[in-house]
Design an enzyme around this catalytic site. Sequence first.
Site, PDB file in Angstrom:
ATOM      1  N   SER A   1       4.575 -16.033 -13.301  1.00 51.52           N
ATOM      2  CA  SER A   1       5.440 -16.845 -12.447  1.00 51.52           C
ATOM      3  C   SER A   1       5.666 -18.255 -12.981  1.00 51.52           C
ATOM      4  CB  SER A   1       4.861 -16.905 -11.037  1.00 51.52           C
ATOM      5  OG  SER A   1       3.550 -17.412 -11.049  1.00 51.52           O
TER       6      SER A   1
ATOM      7  N   HIS B   1       8.074 -11.325  -9.622  1.00 46.36           N
ATOM      8  CA  HIS B   1       9.237 -11.846 -10.357  1.00 46.36           C
ATOM      9  C   HIS B   1       9.915 -10.774 -11.209  1.00 46.36           C
ATOM     10  CE1 HIS B   1       8.545 -16.001  -9.158  1.00 46.36           C
ATOM     11  NE2 HIS B   1       7.257 -15.696  -9.247  1.00 46.36           N
TER      12      HIS B   1
ATOM     13  N   LYS C   1      11.635 -12.829  -2.950  1.00 50.21           N
ATOM     14  CA  LYS C   1      12.258 -13.489  -4.097  1.00 50.21           C
ATOM     15  C   LYS C   1      13.636 -12.865  -4.349  1.00 50.21           C
ATOM     16  CE  LYS C   1       8.058 -15.585  -5.372  1.00 50.21           C
ATOM     17  NZ  LYS C   1       6.664 -15.349  -5.714  1.00 50.21           N
TER      18      LYS C   1
HETATM   19  C1  LIG Z   1       5.472 -15.606  -4.944  1.00 43.18           C
HETATM   20  C2  LIG Z   1       4.387 -14.777  -5.499  1.00 43.18           C
HETATM   21  C3  LIG Z   1       3.521 -14.057  -4.681  1.00 43.18           C
HETATM   22  C4  LIG Z   1       3.509 -14.219  -3.182  1.00 43.18           C
HETATM   23  O1  LIG Z   1       4.621 -13.629  -2.584  1.00 43.18           O
HETATM   24  P1  LIG Z   1       5.139 -14.173  -1.182  1.00 43.18           P
HETATM   25  O2  LIG Z   1       5.941 -13.059  -0.640  1.00 43.18           O
HETATM   26  O3  LIG Z   1       5.912 -15.411  -1.446  1.00 43.18           O
HETATM   27  O4  LIG Z   1       3.919 -14.451  -0.341  1.00 43.18           O
HETATM   28  C5  LIG Z   1       2.589 -13.226  -5.269  1.00 43.18           C
HETATM   29  N1  LIG Z   1       2.519 -13.114  -6.612  1.00 43.18           N
HETATM   30  C6  LIG Z   1       3.326 -13.801  -7.432  1.00 43.18           C
HETATM   31  C7  LIG Z   1       3.210 -13.627  -8.917  1.00 43.18           C
HETATM   32  C8  LIG Z   1       4.285 -14.659  -6.914  1.00 43.18           C
HETATM   33  O5  LIG Z   1       5.070 -15.366  -7.731  1.00 43.18           O
END
Ligand SMILES: *Cc1c(COP(=O)(O)O)cnc(C)c1O
Length: 401
Positions: free
Chosen positions: A183, A211, A242
């Site tokens: 990320s 991602h 996302k």
């Molecule tokens: C954003 C993210 C999460 C958490 O997801 P949310 O739905 O925002 O709680 C978990 N793992 C990674 C790698 C992320 O980038």
Amino acid sequence: MSSAAYDWLHQSLNTIHKAHWHRSVRSLDGMAGPVMTCDGKPVVNFASNDYLGLAGDPRLAAAAIAAIQTYGTGSTGSRLLSGHRDLHRQLEQAITNWKGTEDAIVFSSGYLANIGTISALMGSRDLILADQYNHSSLISGAKLSGATVQTYQHGDVADLQRQLEQQRSRYRRCLIVTDSVFSMDGDLCPLPEILDLADHYDCMVMVDEAHGTGILGTNGSGAVEYLGCRDRPLIQMGTLSKALGSLGGYVTGAAHLIDYLRNRAPSWIYTTGLTPADTAAALAAIHIVQTEPQRRDRLWQNVRQLQRSLQTLIAESTTNCFTSLLPSDSPILCIEVPDAATVMHLGQRLTGSGFLVSAVRPPTVPTSRLRLTVMATHEPSHIQQLVEVLGRLAIAGLPAT
Ligand SMILES: *Cc1c(COP(=O)(O)O)cnc(C)c1O
């Protein structure tokens, strides 16, 4: 609060300020999209996880509104008691079909999916091997599980193998856990090699597709598809928050894995089910991702345009403002800069010029960087203008300190 028992908070905050680590929120107004409003001025958004531009899509909004009108705003209970709706099952089935797995379970966020899954699967007699750059939620889940946690060097299969060779036999179960797309860096994990090691050393593998979902692979189902690993035994986790433009998380894989999680994952059992609106929006998003591959094509065109321009800019830059462009296989592009003060300065200058870019510093990442995320809905001109502003900042060089 007057009690002296809380005074340490001031000292702790002072330390945070001195290290240039202090953070605070900033309000972005208007509809989610490539151009939003910040402090009353338009900004081009290069800091969003809404890679496909679906968070502002009227079809997701219509699905969410229809779900609220049908079911109400809250799901009113935990899934095992009164909070389960047919919509939840439809979403879980859509994820299963998309990923080519046997079953799926949706959590109220990706963070909850990670902490619930890892802590349900692992215990004090077990070993977790984690990439050193894994997301915070994977680290929290590993700690919560009570298992022995060891990190291996980022993306380093040889280091992972060394640790397996030395440690594996001392533990009952072993889980290798990694982001698929990292990320804060944008690169990919070596999943096929990790799976080969897991086969050999009798380990489970969990991959976090936060991602990758919606972006990678012919069907946009993620890095697992892109890397040709759909048929391997695997615990796949991802987020609805996302590229899918909603809120929530999922885990998908073998039917008995998912059934086990429904019985053992505390962050699913003891929390309220995903709201009808979020569930319906995510379901609409998965349909769009599957039927509109042109969104992904646009996204990748934009990524390549920005990546090429940044490579040229950094190669030709004569100041020491930008150290390097980190290797990336995703819409996450990071420009490394010398230190935290510089990255904060650059972030503010970019916002002042109408570009929203994340300035990321330790302790979130080992080295300070500008983190740019590309969207399918950026216009080529947005990218050109951003690169021009970055070029001017590079010539201006570092701030006087
Ligand atoms: C954003 C993210 C999460 C958490 O997801 P949310 O739905 O925002 O709680 C978990 N793992 C990674 C790698 C992320 O980038």
